[in-house]
Design a protein around this motif. Structure first.
Motif, PDB file in Angstrom:
ATOM      1  N   ILE A  32      -1.181   7.782  -1.321  1.00  0.00           N
ATOM      2  CA  ILE A  32      -0.846   7.406  -2.690  1.00  0.00           C
ATOM      3  C   ILE A  32      -1.725   8.203  -3.650  1.00  0.00           C
ATOM      4  O   ILE A  32      -2.935   8.302  -3.457  1.00  0.00           O
ATOM      5  N   VAL A  55       2.694  10.091  -2.284  1.00  0.00           N
ATOM      6  CA  VAL A  55       3.522   9.031  -2.862  1.00  0.00           C
ATOM      7  C   VAL A  55       3.021   8.835  -4.286  1.00  0.00           C
ATOM      8  O   VAL A  55       1.855   8.500  -4.498  1.00  0.00           O
ATOM      9  N   CYS A  85       2.212   7.548  -7.912  1.00  0.00           N
ATOM     10  CA  CYS A  85       1.925   6.289  -8.587  1.00  0.00           C
ATOM     11  C   CYS A  85       1.703   6.552 -10.072  1.00  0.00           C
ATOM     12  O   CYS A  85       1.312   7.652 -10.484  1.00  0.00           O
ATOM     13  N   LYS A  91       0.355  -1.198  -9.716  1.00  0.00           N
ATOM     14  CA  LYS A  91       1.588  -0.532  -9.299  1.00  0.00           C
ATOM     15  C   LYS A  91       1.435   0.094  -7.915  1.00  0.00           C
ATOM     16  O   LYS A  91       2.419   0.210  -7.172  1.00  0.00           O
ATOM     17  N   GLU A 121       2.682  -1.842  -4.789  1.00  0.00           N
ATOM     18  CA  GLU A 121       4.107  -1.791  -4.458  1.00  0.00           C
ATOM     19  C   GLU A 121       4.471  -0.570  -3.617  1.00  0.00           C
ATOM     20  O   GLU A 121       5.568  -0.504  -3.065  1.00  0.00           O
ATOM     21  N   LEU A 122       3.547   0.388  -3.522  1.00  0.00           N
ATOM     22  CA  LEU A 122       3.839   1.639  -2.821  1.00  0.00           C
ATOM     23  C   LEU A 122       3.258   1.696  -1.419  1.00  0.00           C
ATOM     24  O   LEU A 122       3.554   2.625  -0.670  1.00  0.00           O
ATOM     25  N   SER A 144       2.860   1.327   2.377  1.00  0.00           N
ATOM     26  CA  SER A 144       3.813   1.217   3.481  1.00  0.00           C
ATOM     27  C   SER A 144       3.049   1.331   4.795  1.00  0.00           C
ATOM     28  O   SER A 144       1.850   1.641   4.801  1.00  0.00           O
ATOM     29  N   THR A 195       1.077   4.516   5.010  1.00  0.00           N
ATOM     30  CA  THR A 195       0.025   4.832   4.041  1.00  0.00           C
ATOM     31  C   THR A 195      -1.326   4.915   4.736  1.00  0.00           C
ATOM     32  O   THR A 195      -1.754   3.970   5.408  1.00  0.00           O
ATOM     33  N   ARG A 250       8.329   9.970  -2.185  1.00  0.00           N
ATOM     34  CA  ARG A 250       8.465   8.614  -2.731  1.00  0.00           C
ATOM     35  C   ARG A 250       7.684   8.478  -4.033  1.00  0.00           C
ATOM     36  O   ARG A 250       6.656   9.115  -4.219  1.00  0.00           O
ATOM     37  N   ARG A 251       8.148   7.588  -4.880  1.00  0.00           N
ATOM     38  CA  ARG A 251       7.458   7.345  -6.141  1.00  0.00           C
ATOM     39  C   ARG A 251       7.764   5.934  -6.613  1.00  0.00           C
ATOM     40  O   ARG A 251       8.760   5.318  -6.215  1.00  0.00           O
ATOM     41  N   GLY A 252       6.892   5.414  -7.449  1.00  0.00           N
ATOM     42  CA  GLY A 252       7.130   4.119  -8.078  1.00  0.00           C
ATOM     43  C   GLY A 252       7.562   4.309  -9.520  1.00  0.00           C
ATOM     44  O   GLY A 252       7.988   5.393  -9.934  1.00  0.00           O
TER      45      GLY A 252
END
Length: 376
Positions: free
Chosen positions: A78, A99, A101, A114, A117-118, A120, A123, A334-336
């Motif tokens: 992240i 990822v 953020c 935030k 929420e990312l 996984s 991570t 991936r992104r939030g």
């Protein structure tokens, strides 16, 4: 009339003399000055239970730090999208994927609420960067890492000389990197450092930075080489050179002056810009901060005109940065929710900030900014 650049390194007679002495020594690779620079940096950071390893660049420090954290193919890290591309590339180079953020609007540092929420199963780590003149919430960051079982890469490229709750930046993080490139608060021409927690990690870094060779750093710090050694793992040509370390030593000796003068310029900007409608300034009083960048935010539809207005008056500007999620290489990562980052990308402008910045240069920057808003 000369333009006022966004960045200007503080190169004085002491740096010139140090460079000459290092060249005259004739040992141009990693040697005595590197050992002295690592020791001086450790003293500056007030290290008690951590170790400094000098490296060729901040990017090298990021890359090796992530490898120490066992980040590799299939993993995720992240990171703020609003971050230097060096961080994103360092993640990519390990085979892992960033990822993206969002950041907080008050500090422009990673938004850990935030980030939750990312997380996984893939991570492995989180990169947290102190931005410009703002610091991460390092207490919340440490709790976040423990809760989710993650390693932390603290990117302190902007925050050398700053303190968090009285402790020097670099003295408390899991893994902490510094950059000493040509535009940083202190420069080694180019250079970096990684601060680690254990003797084992330090020794591994010594091998990794020297293309895997198990040569003793203590021997090399005496400007000598060992001609027999083992190579037990992959390595990189990431060591710091004597010439660069010699300059870094002189710069470290001036850190108090660098801090004081950069704070003074930032506070002068703050005072001058406080009442300007349409201009937002950093949310800090600069206490305990050694500022690297001074940024403002301008309404998106006025930013181009603002930068052109300053350029016409000999004041250069920058934009730090383009968010990582917008680059082609990272388009599938991936992104939030990145709403704060997207707004920053449209509004942020970097103004000139130098160590020991001349008063007339400060006044020219202030006058140019004020005149834009006063002319409507």
């Amino acid at each position: 009339m000369d333009n006022i650049p966004v960045f200007k390194p503080l190169i004085e007679p002491e740096e010139m003399a140090a460079a000459q002495a290092a060249l005259e020594m004739g040992w141009l690779g990693m040697g005595e000055y590197v050992g002295r620079f690592e020791s001086a940096l450790g003293e500056t950071l007030e290290l008690e239970d951590r170790h400094v390893v000098g490296l060729s660049t901040g990017h090298a420090a990021l890359h090796l730090g992530l490898l120490l954290a066992e980040v590799g193919p299939g993993d995720e890290v992240i990171t703020p999208s609003f971050n230097n591309i060096a961080d994103h590339q360092a993640i990519w180079t390990t085979g892992a994927r960033p990822v993206f953020c969002d950041v907080l609007p008050n500090t422009l540092c990673v938004d850990l609420n935030k980030a939750v929420e990312l997380v996984s199963p893939q991570t492995k780590a989180i990169i947290a960067m102190d931005y410009a003149c703002g610091l991460c919430d390092h207490n919340q960051l440490a709790d976040f890492a423990v809760t989710h079982g993650l390693r932390v890469m603290h990117d302190a490229a902007h925050s050398l000389g700053s303190r968090w709750e009285g402790c020097p930046i670099g003295s408390f993080s899991d893994l902490c990197m510094f950059s000493f490139d040509p535009i940083k608060t202190i420069t080694c021409i180019d250079g970096g450092a990684l601060v680690v927690r254990s003797e084992e990690e330090k020794e591994r870094l010594h091998r990794m930075r020297l293309i895997g060779m198990g040569q003793s750093a203590e021997v090399m710090y005496q400007n000598q080489r060992a001609w027999t050694y083992d190579v037990a793992e992959p390595g990189y040509r990431y060591h710091l050179a004597n010439l660069h370390a010699a300059l870094g030593l002189e710069q470290l000796a001036k850190l108090d002056t660098i801090t004081a003068t950069r704070r003074a310029t930032c506070r002068a900007y703050h005072d001058a810009f406080a009442e300007l409608d349409g201009l937002d300034v950093p949310m800090t009083d600069f206490d305990d901060i050694t500022p690297f960048l001074y940024y403002v935010q301008v309404e998106a539809d006025r930013r181009e005109a603002f930068c052109e207005w300053l350029q016409e008056r000999g004041v250069e500007t920058g934009m730090h940065w383009q968010p990582g999620h917008g680059f082609t290489l990272f388009s599938d990562c991936r992104r939030g929710d990145l709403s704060v980052t997207e707004q920053l990308a449209r509004q942020i402008v970097t103004l000139p900030l130098h160590s020991c910045m001349a008063t007339d240069a400060q006044e020219r920057v202030i006058a140019a900014v004020q005149s834009f808003f006063k002319q409507g």
